[in-house]
Design an enzyme around this catalytic site. Structure first.
Site, PDB file in Angstrom:
ATOM      1  N   GLU A   1       0.847  -1.195   0.000  1.00  0.00           N
ATOM      2  CA  GLU A   1       0.000   0.000   0.000  1.00  0.00           C
ATOM      3  C   GLU A   1       0.884   1.246   0.000  1.00  0.00           C
ATOM      4  O   GLU A   1       1.762   1.379   0.851  1.00  0.00           O
ATOM      5  CB  GLU A   1      -0.902  -0.006   1.238  1.00  0.00           C
TER       6      GLU A   1
ATOM      7  N   LEU B   1      -6.013  -1.882  -0.797  1.00  0.00           N
ATOM      8  CA  LEU B   1      -5.759  -1.885   0.640  1.00  0.00           C
ATOM      9  C   LEU B   1      -6.350  -3.162   1.240  1.00  0.00           C
ATOM     10  O   LEU B   1      -7.540  -3.210   1.573  1.00  0.00           O
ATOM     11  CB  LEU B   1      -6.411  -0.640   1.254  1.00  0.00           C
TER      12      LEU B   1
ATOM     13  N   GLU C   1      -4.589  -6.540   3.398  1.00  0.00           N
ATOM     14  CA  GLU C   1      -3.360  -7.235   3.803  1.00  0.00           C
ATOM     15  C   GLU C   1      -3.378  -8.710   3.447  1.00  0.00           C
ATOM     16  O   GLU C   1      -2.381  -9.270   3.010  1.00  0.00           O
ATOM     17  CB  GLU C   1      -3.113  -7.043   5.309  1.00  0.00           C
TER      18      GLU C   1
ATOM     19  N   GLN D   1       2.157  -1.869   5.977  1.00  0.00           N
ATOM     20  CA  GLN D   1       2.494  -0.528   6.491  1.00  0.00           C
ATOM     21  C   GLN D   1       2.941  -0.507   7.946  1.00  0.00           C
ATOM     22  O   GLN D   1       3.789   0.277   8.325  1.00  0.00           O
ATOM     23  CB  GLN D   1       1.324   0.416   6.267  1.00  0.00           C
ATOM     24  N   PHE D   2       2.330  -1.363   8.750  1.00  0.00           N
ATOM     25  CA  PHE D   2       2.721  -1.500  10.160  1.00  0.00           C
ATOM     26  C   PHE D   2       2.553  -2.978  10.522  1.00  0.00           C
ATOM     27  O   PHE D   2       1.593  -3.610  10.091  1.00  0.00           O
ATOM     28  CB  PHE D   2       1.852  -0.615  11.064  1.00  0.00           C
ATOM     29  N   ALA D   3       3.470  -3.488  11.341  1.00  0.00           N
ATOM     30  CA  ALA D   3       3.398  -4.912  11.688  1.00  0.00           C
ATOM     31  C   ALA D   3       2.069  -5.239  12.366  1.00  0.00           C
ATOM     32  O   ALA D   3       1.555  -6.347  12.229  1.00  0.00           O
ATOM     33  CB  ALA D   3       4.577  -5.293  12.579  1.00  0.00           C
TER      34      ALA D   3
ATOM     35  N   PRO E   1      -4.848  -9.253   9.698  1.00  0.00           N
ATOM     36  CA  PRO E   1      -5.814  -9.766   8.709  1.00  0.00           C
ATOM     37  C   PRO E   1      -5.202 -10.812   7.768  1.00  0.00           C
ATOM     38  O   PRO E   1      -5.939 -11.566   7.122  1.00  0.00           O
ATOM     39  CB  PRO E   1      -6.229  -8.509   7.927  1.00  0.00           C
TER      40      PRO E   1
ATOM     41  N   HIS F   1      -0.428   0.975  15.908  1.00  0.00           N
ATOM     42  CA  HIS F   1       0.714   1.174  15.010  1.00  0.00           C
ATOM     43  C   HIS F   1       2.028   0.747  15.654  1.00  0.00           C
ATOM     44  O   HIS F   1       3.063   0.812  15.015  1.00  0.00           O
ATOM     45  CB  HIS F   1       0.838   2.646  14.607  1.00  0.00           C
TER      46      HIS F   1
END
Lengths: 343, 334
Positions: free
Chosen positions: B37, B66, B68, B90-92, B97, B137
């Site tokens: 993304e 978008l 995951e 984008q963030f661990a 999902p 985040h």
């Protein structure tokens, strides 16, 4: 939505089939072979010579028809019930028997067969099939991917994510939904409020078609058209094959607990194998003698495959920790030794 | 690296080192694809993929919808067809999902096809706290990922390590999670060799030698532990700092050797304490190093609560040098 059909419920052609006589005969043989495997597998399972197994009875035309539309260079991405897809796309019978025996030798499909392993989790293979299809675009090659799923699987998020990816990337994919009425005990009416899965295609801006899933010619023709479009860079198609799971979900399930068996009997009257056989007879391409000869051939093939499967040695304990990584890690090396693996 | 021919270096921060590694991988191997993304035009939310699309084209570096699970599944499909996908999440904390794809297929495909298919995919994701990100985040899900059979988990702690380890991860025939500490992205600058080089996966490294106690850490906690060691040194206590670097496969030997030398161990990680990766390190020390231990193994970790979205107090969650030193005092005076 209009349901694409070439045969009436009894197999009488409603219009000229868009296939050569030889093709139609080969198609019927593949269909009969899938049914033959299913009948034999059920007996083996009852004898304790096969593990739990999901029967395909009633869905043979949807599976075989869609797969007949594929070339050997195309990929088939099956769900767990797709024995008919696997056999038609070239998986050797011995592998299929060993697969359902949960024997590792059956879990490694031959390299030249472009078939992914059966997917047990529902719909997880859908985004993967789209990635596979995108790779064809990246390589500039013209193979397509047919991915198979049931109506229940269309409730999963991965189905929707996959369709959206395919649509956005214009990926050469055929989404083949076998709408067989039930997700184990839950009817389609509890999966969705729309009358057809194919309507979902509109939301992704891709074509969606409904086909009589018990009509081999209709499924085959529809899939062939979709594959042609995909190969020409025209993107994915959602094909909904209306069919019925006459047999239980798996051999450990009793459908009498959740459904009226009269429903199954009604569908039995338009079951796909007899229907295609009748179609060939109407076209003057088949008779009882040919049927007998075919069954003898299938019996011989099955017996040979079964004997080969029976001769396959039992797996070794250390095979548990094989193929986790390309190379054994220090921890797996320890496990390998504990399981008696050779140095 | 050879000590005779010193390669030219440049000062880079960690995110620049990651960018350079991706650039080199794309250049070197046409099978490598970078996607996720906002990785294209935008260059990633942290700019890790900055300029890569402009340089390598939209067919090599591209944005996805978008989704995951879709991203990971799509990458598995690409890998099945012989490509080398490098996906960015984008963030661990947004990996959840995709856990079905990760557990059911990413890590299992080699095993469930008896070696016919491998998934040489890299999933990059920033992790961890310390920079006041919004809710969800700052998660550190490395222990969840380390519990998936068939995957590798790599967490670099410096720009130079990040570049070489990421290139090794992309070359690796198995799926690798490559977690990058958000805190380190811009705060740490170091000399990074020019050109293509790889560092071996599966090795821990001693970043500071000491005899009195061992600190085991990785990623964002290495900086914290080095700081603690610095303070301890002023008090005459020599701490050894071991950067685990690859959590899976874990280099147990280096861990045990360090404790054989020091006799004391503190494990530091910023995920919640219970069932965190430090529990695995402590268990291994109990199994293989109990004869060397002069004190119980102590964990310094996040609390057993979700990472707090309240920036005013997040430093109470994330371990710092003070808490590490308290644990050190405990193992030294036990």
């Amino acid at each position: 939505m209009e349901i694409i059909r070439f045969l009436d419920d009894n197999g009488k052609p409603l219009k000229d089939p868009p296939f050569e006589a030889e093709e139609l005969i080969e198609g019927y043989k593949a269909l009969r072979r899938a049914r033959f495997f299913d009948e034999k597998a059920l007996i083996l399972q009852r004898q304790g010579k096969l593990g739990v197994f999901p029967p395909i009875r009633g869905q043979e035309a949807a599976q075989v028809g869609a797969t007949l539309a594929l070339r050997p260079t195309d990929w088939a991405v099956p769900s767990y019930r797709e024995s008919g897809v696997a056999l038609t796309h070239g998986l050797p019978l011995t592998h299929l028997i060993l697969y359902w025996r949960a024997h590792p030798a059956g879990w490694r499909f031959p390299d030249e067969v472009r078939l992914l392993p059966f997917y047990i989790p529902i719909a997880t293979q859908i985004p993967q099939a789209v990635g596979l299809a995108h790779a064809a675009q990246y390589h500039g090659e013209d193979w397509v991917v047919a991915v198979f799923i049931g109506d229940g699987g269309t409730s999963e998020g991965d189905f929707h994510e996959g369709l959206n990816f395919a649509s956005v990337f214009n990926a050469p994919v055929l989404f083949v939904v076998q709408n067989n009425g039930w997700a184990i005990s839950v009817p389609t009416s509890r999966q969705m409020k729309v009358p057809h899965v194919a309507l979902r295609a509109q939301g992704y801006g891709i074509p969606g078609v409904v086909v009589d899933g018990n009509d081999l010619i209709a499924v085959w023709h529809t899939a062939r058209e979709a594959a042609h479009r995909a190969r020409n860079g025209e993107g994915p198609t959602l094909i909904e094959a209306m069919t019925y799971r006459i047999a239980p979900h798996t051999t450990s399930d009793d459908p009498k607990r959740y459904r009226d068996e009269k429903e199954a009997e009604a569908w039995l009257r338009k079951e796909p194998v007899k229907r295609m056989q009748n179609a060939l007879k109407h076209l003057g391409l088949w008779d009882e003698e040919r049927e007998r000869a075919l069954l003898e051939e299938l019996e011989a093939e099955f017996q040979a495959a079964l004997e080969e499967a029976d001769r396959t040695p039992e797996p070794e304990p250390w095979e548990i920790v094989e193929h986790v990584y390309a190379e054994r890690t220090p921890d797996l090396d320890r496990a390998w030794k504990a399981l008696g693996g050779p140095a | 690296m050879s000590t005779k021919t010193q390669p030219a270096t440049r000062t880079l921060n960690l995110v620049q080192a990651v960018n350079e590694a991706l650039d080199l991988a794309l250049e070197q191997d046409p099978r490598v694809l970078v996607f996720g993304e906002d990785v294209g035009r935008m260059g990633g939310v942290f700019r890790a993929t900055d300029n890569l699309q402009a340089k390598h084209g939209e067919h090599r570096v591209f944005d996805t919808p978008l989704a995951e699970s879709g991203i990971v599944g799509f990458g598995i499909g690409l890998a099945l067809a012989g490509l080398r996908p490098v996906a960015e999440i984008q963030f661990a904390g947004f990996l959840y999902p995709a856990l079905d794809q990760i557990l059911s297929h990413l890590g299992r495909m080699r095993h469930r096809t008896r070696g016919r298919y491998s998934i040489p995919m890299v999933i990059r994701a920033p992790y961890g706290g310390g920079v006041h990100t919004p809710e969800q985040h700052a998660d550190s899900p490395e222990a969840i990922l380390a519990h998936v059979p068939g995957v590798k988990v790599v967490i670099p702690s410096s720009p130079e390590r990040a570049k070489g380890l990421l290139l090794a991860a992309i070359e690796d025939p198995d799926p690798v999670f490559f977690l990058e500490a958000i805190k380190l992205y811009r705060s740490v600058k170091a000399e990074v060799p020019q050109g293509y080089y790889t560092l071996p996966l599966g090795k821990a490294r001693v970043v500071r030698e000491g005899q009195d106690a061992s600190l085991f850490c990785y990623g964002g906690m290495v900086e914290v532990c080095l700081k603690a060691a610095e303070v301890a040194a002023r008090e005459g206590v020599a701490l050894e700092v071991v950067d685990l670097e690859t959590l899976v496969p874990l280099d147990t030997q280096t861990i045990v050797e360090s404790v054989a030398k020091t006799g004391r161990a503190v494990v530091v990680y910023e995920a919640m304490r219970t069932q965190g990766f430090g529990a695995e390190v402590a268990a291994r020390l109990a199994e293989e190093a109990v004869d060397y231990l002069e004190a119980p193994v102590v964990r310094v970790a996040g609390w057993d609560a979700p990472y707090p979205p309240f920036s005013a107090v997040e430093h109470h969650y994330r371990p710092d040098a003070r808490r590490v030193l308290e644990a050190v005092r405990h193992v030294l005076t036990y």
